[in-house]
Design a protein around this motif. Structure first.
Motif, PDB file in Angstrom:
ATOM      1  N   ALA A   1       0.833  -1.209   0.000  1.00 23.41           N
ATOM      2  CA  ALA A   1       0.000   0.000   0.000  1.00 23.41           C
ATOM      3  C   ALA A   1       0.865   1.256   0.000  1.00 23.41           C
ATOM      4  O   ALA A   1       0.547   2.242  -0.682  1.00 23.41           O
ATOM      5  N   ALA A   2       1.964   1.223   0.734  1.00 21.79           N
ATOM      6  CA  ALA A   2       2.862   2.384   0.788  1.00 21.79           C
ATOM      7  C   ALA A   2       3.511   2.647  -0.563  1.00 21.79           C
ATOM      8  O   ALA A   2       3.665   3.803  -0.984  1.00 21.79           O
ATOM      9  N   VAL A   3       3.907   1.583  -1.241  1.00 13.90           N
ATOM     10  CA  VAL A   3       4.547   1.721  -2.552  1.00 13.90           C
ATOM     11  C   VAL A   3       3.594   2.348  -3.558  1.00 13.90           C
ATOM     12  O   VAL A   3       3.990   3.175  -4.389  1.00 13.90           O
ATOM     13  N   LYS A   4       2.323   1.992  -3.488  1.00 14.87           N
ATOM     14  CA  LYS A   4       1.349   2.523  -4.444  1.00 14.87           C
ATOM     15  C   LYS A   4       1.102   4.008  -4.228  1.00 14.87           C
ATOM     16  O   LYS A   4       0.755   4.726  -5.163  1.00 14.87           O
TER      17      LYS A   4
ATOM     18  N   GLU B   1       3.387   6.330  -2.566  1.00 14.22           N
ATOM     19  CA  GLU B   1       4.518   7.238  -2.465  1.00 14.22           C
ATOM     20  C   GLU B   1       5.781   6.642  -3.088  1.00 14.22           C
ATOM     21  O   GLU B   1       5.863   5.453  -3.354  1.00 14.22           O
ATOM     22  N   THR B   2       6.777   7.525  -3.269  1.00 15.47           N
ATOM     23  CA  THR B   2       8.111   7.064  -3.630  1.00 15.47           C
ATOM     24  C   THR B   2       8.695   6.287  -2.458  1.00 15.47           C
ATOM     25  O   THR B   2       8.556   6.682  -1.302  1.00 15.47           O
ATOM     26  N   VAL B   3       9.369   5.190  -2.749  1.00 17.87           N
ATOM     27  CA  VAL B   3       9.939   4.364  -1.685  1.00 17.87           C
ATOM     28  C   VAL B   3      11.129   5.074  -1.061  1.00 17.87           C
ATOM     29  O   VAL B   3      11.988   5.619  -1.756  1.00 17.87           O
ATOM     30  N   SER B   4      11.172   5.060   0.263  1.00 15.16           N
ATOM     31  CA  SER B   4      12.283   5.632   1.024  1.00 15.16           C
ATOM     32  C   SER B   4      12.316   4.921   2.366  1.00 15.16           C
ATOM     33  O   SER B   4      11.347   4.253   2.754  1.00 15.16           O
ATOM     34  N   PRO B   5      13.413   5.049   3.114  1.00 16.37           N
ATOM     35  CA  PRO B   5      13.438   4.457   4.451  1.00 16.37           C
ATOM     36  C   PRO B   5      12.282   4.921   5.332  1.00 16.37           C
ATOM     37  O   PRO B   5      11.700   4.116   6.077  1.00 16.37           O
ATOM     38  N   ASP B   6      11.914   6.209   5.258  1.00 12.61           N
ATOM     39  CA  ASP B   6      10.804   6.710   6.075  1.00 12.61           C
ATOM     40  C   ASP B   6       9.495   6.018   5.719  1.00 12.61           C
ATOM     41  O   ASP B   6       8.704   5.647   6.606  1.00 12.61           O
ATOM     42  N   VAL B   7       9.249   5.852   4.431  1.00 10.17           N
ATOM     43  CA  VAL B   7       8.023   5.190   3.979  1.00 10.17           C
ATOM     44  C   VAL B   7       8.007   3.731   4.432  1.00 10.17           C
ATOM     45  O   VAL B   7       6.989   3.216   4.915  1.00 10.17           O
TER      46      VAL B   7
ATOM     47  N   SER C   1       8.594  -6.507  18.863  1.00  9.09           N
ATOM     48  CA  SER C   1       8.899  -5.268  19.566  1.00  9.09           C
ATOM     49  C   SER C   1       8.618  -4.079  18.654  1.00  9.09           C
ATOM     50  O   SER C   1       8.590  -4.205  17.431  1.00  9.09           O
ATOM     51  N   ASP C   2       8.405  -2.927  19.273  1.00  7.08           N
ATOM     52  CA  ASP C   2       8.149  -1.712  18.501  1.00  7.08           C
ATOM     53  C   ASP C   2       9.462  -1.103  17.998  1.00  7.08           C
ATOM     54  O   ASP C   2      10.527  -1.346  18.557  1.00  7.08           O
ATOM     55  N   GLY C   3       9.345  -0.295  16.955  1.00  4.93           N
ATOM     56  CA  GLY C   3      10.485   0.498  16.517  1.00  4.93           C
ATOM     57  C   GLY C   3      11.627  -0.275  15.903  1.00  4.93           C
ATOM     58  O   GLY C   3      12.781   0.147  16.009  1.00  4.93           O
TER      59      GLY C   3
ATOM     60  N   GLU D   1       9.646   2.372   6.990  1.00  2.00           N
ATOM     61  CA  GLU D   1       9.540   2.243   8.445  1.00  2.00           C
ATOM     62  C   GLU D   1       8.141   2.579   8.957  1.00  2.00           C
ATOM     63  O   GLU D   1       7.648   1.968   9.904  1.00  2.00           O
ATOM     64  N   GLU D   2       7.467   3.526   8.307  1.00  2.00           N
ATOM     65  CA  GLU D   2       6.087   3.818   8.693  1.00  2.00           C
ATOM     66  C   GLU D   2       5.185   2.622   8.390  1.00  2.00           C
ATOM     67  O   GLU D   2       4.312   2.268   9.190  1.00  2.00           O
ATOM     68  N   ALA D   3       5.407   1.988   7.225  1.00  2.00           N
ATOM     69  CA  ALA D   3       4.618   0.803   6.882  1.00  2.00           C
ATOM     70  C   ALA D   3       4.861  -0.326   7.868  1.00  2.00           C
ATOM     71  O   ALA D   3       3.929  -1.041   8.260  1.00  2.00           O
ATOM     72  N   LEU D   4       6.107  -0.494   8.305  1.00  3.25           N
ATOM     73  CA  LEU D   4       6.423  -1.559   9.263  1.00  3.25           C
ATOM     74  C   LEU D   4       5.795  -1.279  10.626  1.00  3.25           C
ATOM     75  O   LEU D   4       5.341  -2.199  11.313  1.00  3.25           O
ATOM     76  N   GLU D   5       5.751  -0.011  11.028  1.00  3.95           N
ATOM     77  CA  GLU D   5       5.084   0.335  12.288  1.00  3.95           C
ATOM     78  C   GLU D   5       3.596  -0.013  12.218  1.00  3.95           C
ATOM     79  O   GLU D   5       3.018  -0.524  13.189  1.00  3.95           O
ATOM     80  N   ARG D   6       2.974   0.247  11.096  1.00  5.07           N
ATOM     81  CA  ARG D   6       1.556  -0.107  10.931  1.00  5.07           C
ATOM     82  C   ARG D   6       1.382  -1.622  10.957  1.00  5.07           C
ATOM     83  O   ARG D   6       0.402  -2.138  11.502  1.00  5.07           O
TER      84      ARG D   6
END
Length: 272
Positions: free
Chosen positions: A71-74, A76-82, A181-183, A84-89
């Motif tokens: 869903a994140a790839v569709k 936005e442009t892929v980046s570490p921030d994108v 674990s988180d983070g 890591e946000e997807a992994l947190e979700r």
């Protein structure tokens, strides 16, 4: 046997067009009741997730992680921030399935993406856990990612040889995963783009059954990504297929002005 498919896409970059060709396959193996691996193979991100925990807990962890990344790839442009946000979700998703998950439920996530945001295109690998990314360049195969595992820590400390690690009783124990674990932040490695680069992204179900030399052999034998993943899967199953097996092969070619190419993604089935 699943039928592998080779997809291709030509992308414009600041240094000229690049043609990518890729294929993926996932299989439950010969000894597992279900497949807890999940695969994302969608330009520009290619990821394998290997779930762990409970009867279907691992399957939930890997599938939700891949769904969040997809869903994140569709969007936005892929980046570490994108990423890591997807992994947190995904961590939140895993924790919400209290009836089928526990503190030990999680998943590896390992892959590579093509970053087009800089002055030059670059590859970026990402890794949490003991799934792996290999790079074939100039006829030599190198493991790009470093396993997050007990045996890898013992090897790094000089207390275990790679040969001893193959049959170590803690061989399946990983030290970092998405879920418990988180983070949790992936390790990233940035690489230049070289004509002819070929990556293998795989779960440990492949590397338990096939040596690095075997992976190299099948890459050199099969230029077509679908044929390569089919051959590696068949070999892994013949060698025991003790775990779920997931494989992605991604190749890149720098396109010259004389090449007849288009920017349309093309998919063609290859018999397995």
């Amino acid at each position: 046997m699943p039928e592998a498919v080779t997809s291709s896409r030509v992308v414009s970059t600041v240094t000229g067009p690049i043609e990518l060709r890729w294929a993926e396959v996932t299989h439950q193996g010969r000894r597992r009741e279900n497949n807890q691996d999940a695969v994302l193979s969608s330009f520009p991100l290619f990821v394998v997730a290997d779930g762990m925990g409970g009867h279907i807990g691992g399957e939930i962890a890997s599938s939700r992680t891949v769904e969040r990344l997809s869903a994140a790839v569709k969007r936005e442009t892929v980046s570490p921030d994108v990423i890591e946000e997807a992994l947190e979700r995904a961590v939140d998703d895993i924790a919400s399935h209290t009836e089928t998950t526990d503190d030990g439920t999680g998943t590896t996530v390992t892959g590579v993406y093509l970053d087009l945001t800089g002055e030059e295109p670059t590859w970026v690998t990402l890794n949490i856990g003991d799934s792996r990314v290999y790079l074939l360049r100039d006829g030599a195969l190198a493991q790009v990612t470093t396993d997050h595992s007990v045996v890898q820590e013992l090897i790094a400390a000089g207390r275990l040889s790679p040969e001893e690690a193959e049959n170590h009783p803690y061989g399946n124990v990983i030290t970092r995963a998405v879920g418990p674990s988180d983070g949790v932040v992936p390790d990233y490695v940035r690489l230049e783009v070289v004509d002819g680069d070929r990556f293998v992204v795989c779960s440990d179900g492949l590397t338990k059954e096939l040596t690095d030399y075997g992976i190299l052999h099948f890459l050199l034998q099969h230029e077509d990504p679908a044929a390569a993943v089919d051959a590696m899967l068949e070999a892994a199953l013949e060698n025991g297929g003790r775990d779920n097996v997931s494989i992605i092969v991604v190749g890149a070619r720098l396109v010259s002005a004389d090449d007849d190419t288009s920017t349309v993604e093309i998919s063609s089935p290859v018999s397995s």
